[in-house]
Design a protein around this motif. Structure first.
Motif, PDB file in Angstrom:
ATOM      1  N   ALA A  12    -100.922   9.828  40.099  1.00 13.47           N
ATOM      2  CA  ALA A  12     -99.912   8.875  40.564  1.00 13.47           C
ATOM      3  C   ALA A  12    -100.188   7.546  39.882  1.00 13.47           C
ATOM      4  O   ALA A  12    -101.282   6.989  40.017  1.00 13.47           O
ATOM      5  N   LEU A  13     -99.229   7.061  39.126  1.00 19.51           N
ATOM      6  CA  LEU A  13     -99.328   5.767  38.459  1.00 19.51           C
ATOM      7  C   LEU A  13     -98.681   4.736  39.373  1.00 19.51           C
ATOM      8  O   LEU A  13     -97.481   4.798  39.635  1.00 19.51           O
ATOM      9  N   ILE A  14     -99.470   3.784  39.865  1.00 21.72           N
ATOM     10  CA  ILE A  14     -99.006   2.832  40.867  1.00 21.72           C
ATOM     11  C   ILE A  14     -98.918   1.436  40.259  1.00 21.72           C
ATOM     12  O   ILE A  14     -99.858   0.969  39.614  1.00 21.72           O
ATOM     13  N   PHE A  15     -97.768   0.780  40.472  1.00 22.76           N
ATOM     14  CA  PHE A  15     -97.599  -0.576  39.934  1.00 22.76           C
ATOM     15  C   PHE A  15     -96.584  -1.338  40.780  1.00 22.76           C
ATOM     16  O   PHE A  15     -95.816  -0.759  41.550  1.00 22.76           O
ATOM     17  N   SER A  16     -96.605  -2.652  40.635  1.00 16.23           N
ATOM     18  CA  SER A  16     -95.725  -3.507  41.431  1.00 16.23           C
ATOM     19  C   SER A  16     -94.334  -3.578  40.817  1.00 16.23           C
ATOM     20  O   SER A  16     -94.122  -3.235  39.648  1.00 16.23           O
ATOM     21  N   SER A  17     -93.395  -4.089  41.602  1.00 20.36           N
ATOM     22  CA  SER A  17     -91.995  -4.138  41.175  1.00 20.36           C
ATOM     23  C   SER A  17     -91.758  -5.088  40.015  1.00 20.36           C
ATOM     24  O   SER A  17     -90.730  -5.008  39.342  1.00 20.36           O
ATOM     25  N   THR A  18     -92.681  -6.010  39.753  1.00 15.97           N
ATOM     26  CA  THR A  18     -92.503  -6.960  38.654  1.00 15.97           C
ATOM     27  C   THR A  18     -93.257  -6.546  37.386  1.00 15.97           C
ATOM     28  O   THR A  18     -93.212  -7.272  36.385  1.00 15.97           O
ATOM     29  N   MET A  19     -93.919  -5.412  37.405  1.00 13.61           N
ATOM     30  CA  MET A  19     -94.622  -4.926  36.212  1.00 13.61           C
ATOM     31  C   MET A  19     -93.610  -4.496  35.143  1.00 13.61           C
ATOM     32  O   MET A  19     -92.730  -3.671  35.393  1.00 13.61           O
ATOM     33  N   ILE A  20     -93.721  -5.041  33.942  1.00 13.28           N
ATOM     34  CA  ILE A  20     -92.863  -4.609  32.836  1.00 13.28           C
ATOM     35  C   ILE A  20     -93.374  -3.261  32.335  1.00 13.28           C
ATOM     36  O   ILE A  20     -94.566  -3.085  32.080  1.00 13.28           O
ATOM     37  N   HIS A  21     -92.474  -2.303  32.213  1.00 14.73           N
ATOM     38  CA  HIS A  21     -92.847  -0.964  31.769  1.00 14.73           C
ATOM     39  C   HIS A  21     -91.676  -0.317  31.043  1.00 14.73           C
ATOM     40  O   HIS A  21     -90.570  -0.861  31.018  1.00 14.73           O
ATOM     41  N   LYS A  22     -91.932   0.836  30.442  1.00 12.64           N
ATOM     42  CA  LYS A  22     -90.869   1.538  29.722  1.00 12.64           C
ATOM     43  C   LYS A  22     -91.180   3.028  29.685  1.00 12.64           C
ATOM     44  O   LYS A  22     -92.334   3.451  29.771  1.00 12.64           O
ATOM     45  N   GLY A  23     -90.116   3.819  29.566  1.00 10.04           N
ATOM     46  CA  GLY A  23     -90.274   5.247  29.361  1.00 10.04           C
ATOM     47  C   GLY A  23     -90.515   5.527  27.891  1.00 10.04           C
ATOM     48  O   GLY A  23     -89.835   4.975  27.026  1.00 10.04           O
ATOM     49  N   MET A  24     -91.507   6.374  27.613  1.00  6.08           N
ATOM     50  CA  MET A  24     -91.827   6.708  26.226  1.00  6.08           C
ATOM     51  C   MET A  24     -91.009   7.913  25.763  1.00  6.08           C
ATOM     52  O   MET A  24     -90.631   8.772  26.573  1.00  6.08           O
ATOM     53  N   PRO A  25     -90.723   8.007  24.461  1.00  7.95           N
ATOM     54  CA  PRO A  25     -89.943   9.145  23.943  1.00  7.95           C
ATOM     55  C   PRO A  25     -90.645  10.473  24.205  1.00  7.95           C
ATOM     56  O   PRO A  25     -91.875  10.559  24.204  1.00  7.95           O
TER      57      PRO A  25
END
Length: 205
Positions: free
Chosen positions: A150-163
């Motif tokens: 489970a990858l846990i992060f806050s709502s303001t964490m910048i993230h992206k889906g990888m290809p």
């Protein structure tokens, strides 16, 4: 096989069915996950009814009109739920996900800068407005994910889906949580199937 989804409507119907599975819902409400957030937030947790399955085929072009599904570029989840001051995300892979299969990448420390709506720009080819890759000088990190992580992060964490450049269909889920008694939006209490049904109805008008 991704080829069986000949239309975006068929894909949405499949995702809707997954979102209603008892096993899918129970996982998001499991003590193993909820207890982690109780520890982080030091209190009782509201587990959102809106629980989102993610299915990404190798054939995806990551564009808005691709029926195989598109990935959202750089973003913070708070962008889509700006009426909520604070919530957390658990991204759960349902399979082993290596570099080829992609998964999620985070920009460490980006959550500390909060949310700025002006960072977002609209590109008609993408699924939603997103933060341009050139907007910030970000460092990216991902892991070799395993089923059961489970990858846990806050709502303001910048993230992206990888290809997904593998020959596998990528399966995962988004579960969201916040401290009980804090401000919520009505969308958090709707099963994601409601949104899929609504989208189909709109497209038929």
């Amino acid at each position: 096989n991704g080829n069986k989804f000949s239309s975006g409507k068929q894909r949405i119907e499949a995702l809707s069915k997954i979102s209603l599975l008892k096993s899918f819902i129970d996982l998001g409400n499991s003590r193993e996950i909820v207890s982690v957030f109780e520890g982080i937030l030091d209190g009782q947790i509201f587990s959102w009814t809106q629980k989102t399955p993610r299915v990404l085929f190798p054939e995806s072009t990551y564009k808005k009109n691709d029926v195989m599904g598109c990935s959202i570029s750089l973003h913070q989840d708070v962008f889509f739920y700006s009426g909520i001051q604070s919530f957390y995300v658990a991204w759960v892979p349902f399979m082993d996900i290596d570099e080829e299969t992609g998964g999620v990448a985070l920009a460490p420390g980006s959550h500390k800068n909060g949310f700025n709506k002006e960072d977002y720009e609209y590109d008609e080819e993408n699924c939603t407005p997103a933060i341009p890759e050139t907007k910030h000088d970000l460092e990216w990190r991902r892991s070799e994910y395993r089923a059961g992580d489970a990858l846990i992060f806050s709502s303001t964490m910048i993230h992206k889906g990888m290809p997904n450049t593998s020959n596998l269909v990528r399966l995962s889920a988004d579960y969201r949580y916040q401290l009980q008694g804090t401000e919520i939006e009505w969308t958090t209490k709707r099963n994601v199937s409601w949104f899929y049904d609504y989208k189909n109805e709109i497209e038929e008008i």
